[in-house]
Scaffold this motif. Structure first.
Motif, PDB file in Angstrom:
ATOM      1  N   SER A 140       1.249  -1.354  -0.218  1.00 11.82           N
ATOM      2  CA  SER A 140      -0.105   0.047   0.240  1.00 11.82           C
ATOM      3  C   SER A 140       0.547   1.141   0.192  1.00 11.82           C
ATOM      4  O   SER A 140       0.231   2.381  -0.115  1.00 11.82           O
ATOM      5  N   ASP A 144      -2.807   3.368  -4.923  1.00  9.76           N
ATOM      6  CA  ASP A 144      -3.638   2.431  -5.844  1.00  9.76           C
ATOM      7  C   ASP A 144      -3.183   1.666  -6.285  1.00  9.76           C
ATOM      8  O   ASP A 144      -3.222   0.515  -7.382  1.00  9.76           O
ATOM      9  N   SER A 146      -0.472  -0.310  -6.556  1.00 15.22           N
ATOM     10  CA  SER A 146      -0.474  -1.901  -5.695  1.00 15.22           C
ATOM     11  C   SER A 146      -1.266  -2.764  -6.404  1.00 15.22           C
ATOM     12  O   SER A 146      -1.155  -4.449  -6.435  1.00 15.22           O
ATOM     13  N   MET A 147      -2.341  -2.193  -5.963  1.00 13.27           N
ATOM     14  CA  MET A 147      -4.133  -3.051  -7.139  1.00 13.27           C
ATOM     15  C   MET A 147      -3.509  -3.575  -8.385  1.00 13.27           C
ATOM     16  O   MET A 147      -4.541  -4.545  -8.371  1.00 13.27           O
ATOM     17  N   VAL A 176      -3.726  -7.357  -0.753  1.00  7.80           N
ATOM     18  CA  VAL A 176      -3.214  -5.867  -1.355  1.00  7.80           C
ATOM     19  C   VAL A 176      -5.412  -4.731  -0.175  1.00  7.80           C
ATOM     20  O   VAL A 176      -4.611  -3.764  -0.293  1.00  7.80           O
ATOM     21  N   GLY A 177      -5.903  -5.347  -1.455  1.00 12.08           N
ATOM     22  CA  GLY A 177      -7.148  -4.428  -0.741  1.00 12.08           C
ATOM     23  C   GLY A 177      -7.777  -4.563   0.818  1.00 12.08           C
ATOM     24  O   GLY A 177      -7.959  -3.617   1.152  1.00 12.08           O
ATOM     25  N   TYR A 180      -5.509  -2.916   2.872  1.00 12.54           N
ATOM     26  CA  TYR A 180      -4.780  -1.564   2.275  1.00 12.54           C
ATOM     27  C   TYR A 180      -4.600  -0.371   3.316  1.00 12.54           C
ATOM     28  O   TYR A 180      -3.482   0.143   3.407  1.00 12.54           O
ATOM     29  N   SER A 181      -5.361  -0.430   4.738  1.00 10.56           N
ATOM     30  CA  SER A 181      -4.909   0.836   5.758  1.00 10.56           C
ATOM     31  C   SER A 181      -4.099   0.476   6.041  1.00 10.56           C
ATOM     32  O   SER A 181      -4.200   1.727   6.962  1.00 10.56           O
ATOM     33  N   SER A 224      -0.365  -5.127  10.296  1.00  8.06           N
ATOM     34  CA  SER A 224       0.430  -5.895   8.365  1.00  8.06           C
ATOM     35  C   SER A 224       1.398  -7.274   8.814  1.00  8.06           C
ATOM     36  O   SER A 224       0.841  -7.665   8.108  1.00  8.06           O
ATOM     37  N   SER A 464     -11.722  -0.895   5.417  1.00  8.33           N
ATOM     38  CA  SER A 464     -10.154  -1.997   4.526  1.00  8.33           C
ATOM     39  C   SER A 464     -11.270  -3.183   3.628  1.00  8.33           C
ATOM     40  O   SER A 464     -11.684  -4.225   2.286  1.00  8.33           O
ATOM     41  N   ASN A 473     -15.901  -1.443  -6.712  1.00 12.55           N
ATOM     42  CA  ASN A 473     -14.206  -0.820  -6.876  1.00 12.55           C
ATOM     43  C   ASN A 473     -13.449  -1.310  -7.942  1.00 12.55           C
ATOM     44  O   ASN A 473     -13.620  -2.499  -8.841  1.00 12.55           O
TER      45      ASN A 473
END
Length: 534
Positions: A140, A144, A146-147, A176-177, A180-181, A224, A464, A473
């Motif tokens: 992240s 974005d 990364s997605m 990733v999604g 994400y935060s 994480s 997230s 999305n």
């Protein structure tokens, strides 16, 4: 026998539940038609609501804002005059097209495949899901970008190891999604969230501790690592076995996949990634040239960034919470793939003349034609949804409902996280959603004696997890395009069913981590506690 299980194995109870979800979801219209219908629904609902004179009061705003109807003079003017701008200005379109020009070139020169084979050629196969999970959570930092980068690279990694590439694709996107935060490093999102939190809190007489980009760092670090390992376990034990049981193809439907083989090494019979062909001398030299080019580009960027009068610094001479450097993530990612891609291609011969560069980039853009068409309808839908103020009405109404339930203390935060997860299905921009929710909930929680930084941490949990299962999305549509290379008949229901095993475990685990911090009264980051005055 595969790493995931045995083909034709008996379906589990989870398989049956997900199969039902997949069948129901796949009965939805194609994405382009689906968003066309949703556009019509928003137009009708907004017109009806506006006819009743409904307004929205966002705390801190100077005045109430009205819900605006699409079938009004102003609404029709918006639809007719802003249609091109709604398409071209669709934010993910800028990121996706820019990044894919460079990623597509790096892929077509052979750089990405060679890099994956070199990096994971001797890695134990069991490690790969956890590596994908941890890298996905950390990515992240690329925002974005990364997605659209991590999922296909994860598929390549799994392919090189003889594992199911679709498991890497789906697991990479989920990590990733759904995570994400959070990240083990400070990202631009930390600066963005803290800026919004402070803007709201500064209007309060007793606002607590000012929020900084590192105010949630301890919480993010723990989250994480735990979520990255959880993602790896889910990929390995849930997603990949189900792909094997249901017979999902391992090769592209057009037959361009590469065969893989396994070898056993050492006394323990350890399986390692091993494609049928090892890196040739030209490929090794190409990787050296690519690495050297990337190193030179990175050094040049660092010099530019460290230069005292750098144009990438903000007005105060720093980089956080906001600066041109933080706004350049897409550009930096583009260069990180373009420069080594050109160097590699020139070395191995896949680029023999200057004209090959735009040609390869054009081929990458051609593969994105389906997304470009869909982006047109997505852009119209999201622009109208925002213009009507229905999103603000949903957020404020949800907040009023939560307050009306009379929740206090930690249960109020649980309700807050649930509400954020529900709203995240409709408002996928984390900054937009936090702007709306912070203006309502930060004052509410401050009055209850909680730090704004704690409210921000709770928002991360709800923000997230659910975004990997909402059709709103736009990056889901890109992943669906990748998935259809293996399963041409896959639909949104297929993707939602494959993402569901990540959503609930991620949400519950992340909420549990926050609960531990709360009841142990642990600092969320340097100088940021949970209760004001403690």
């Amino acid at each position: 026998m595969t790493s995931g299980g045995v083909t034709g194995a008996r379906a589990t109870r989870l398989d049956r539940v997900l199969n039902v979800l997949e069948r129901v979801g796949n009965r939805l219209p194609e994405p382009f038609l689906l968003f066309g219908l949703l556009l019509a629904v928003v137009a009708v609902v907004s017109t009806v609501v506006a006819a009743f004179g409904v307004t929205v009061r966002i705390p801190g705003a100077a005045r109430e804002i009205p819900v605006r109807g699409a079938f009004s003079g102003a609404g029709l003017e918006f639809l007719f005059t802003e249609m091109p701008g709604n398409f071209i200005g669709f934010p993910p379109l800028q990121t996706v097209i820019t990044i894919m020009l460079a990623v597509g070139l790096a892929e077509r020169t052979g750089l990405l495949t060679a890099l994956v084979r070199a990096a994971f050629g001797g890695a134990p196969r069991w490690v790969l899901p956890y590596a994908v999970g941890l890298v996905g959570i950390t990515s992240s930092v690329m925002a974005d970008s990364s997605m659209i980068i991590i999922p296909p690279l994860a598929a390549l990694v799994f392919k090189a190891a003889g594992r199911h590439p679709v498991a890497g694709l789906l697991g990479g996107f989920a990590a990733v999604g759904a995570g994400y935060s959070t990240a083990p490093v400070v990202t631009s999102l930390d600066g963005l969230f803290s800026g919004i939190s402070n803007k709201v809190a500064e209007t309060l007489p007793h606002a607590g501790t000012p929020v900084t980009p590192v105010s949630n760092y301890f919480f993010n670090l723990v989250s994480s690592i735990v979520l990255g390992l959880l993602a790896g376990w889910l990929i390995d034990k849930v997603v990949e076995p189900r792909l094997v049981r249901t017979g999902v193809p391992r090769e592209h439907a057009d037959g361009d996949g590469q065969d893989t083989a396994h070898e056993h090494v050492g006394g323990e019979g350890r399986e390692t990634a091993h494609e049928g062909i090892e890196l040739r001398g030209a490929e090794r030299r190409g990787l050296v040239w690519a690495g050297s080019a990337l190193l030179a580009a990175t050094a040049a960027t660092v010099v530019l960034v460290l230069w005292p009068d750098s144009p990438l610094r903000n007005e105060s001479g720093g980089f956080l919470p906001d600066s041109p450097l933080m706004d350049s993530v897409t550009t930096l990612t583009f260069l990180a793939f373009l420069v080594p891609g050109i160097a590699y291609g020139a070395s191995v011969g896949t680029i023999s003349r200057a004209a090959d560069v735009p040609k390869l980039m054009g081929e990458a853009l051609r593969d994105m034609s389906g997304f470009l068409v869909l982006a047109f309808m997505l852009g119209q839908f999201i622009a109208l949804f925002n213009w009507t103020n229905l999103g603000s009405l949903l957020a404020v109404s949800g907040a009023d409902l939560l307050r009306g339930l009379g929740l206090d203390g930690y249960p109020a935060f649980v309700g807050f996280m649930v509400l954020a997860s529900v709203l995240n299905l409709f408002i996928i921009s984390g900054s937009s959603l936090w702007t709306l929710m912070a203006s309502v909930f930060v004052p509410m929680f401050v009055l209850l004696g909680f730090e704004p930084g704690f409210a921000q941490a709770a928002f991360r949990v709800g923000d997230s997890a659910t975004q990997i299962m909402t059709p709103l999305n736009p990056y889901m549509i890109i992943i669906l395009g990748y998935l259809r290379r293996y399963e041409p008949g896959a639909g949104l229901g297929t993707l939602v069913a494959r993402m569901t095993p990540f959503v609930v475990p991620f949400w519950l685990t992340w909420a549990l981590i926050l609960t531990v911090f709360y009841y142990a009264d642990l600092p969320l980051g340097p100088g940021m506690g949970i209760h004001i005055g403690r």
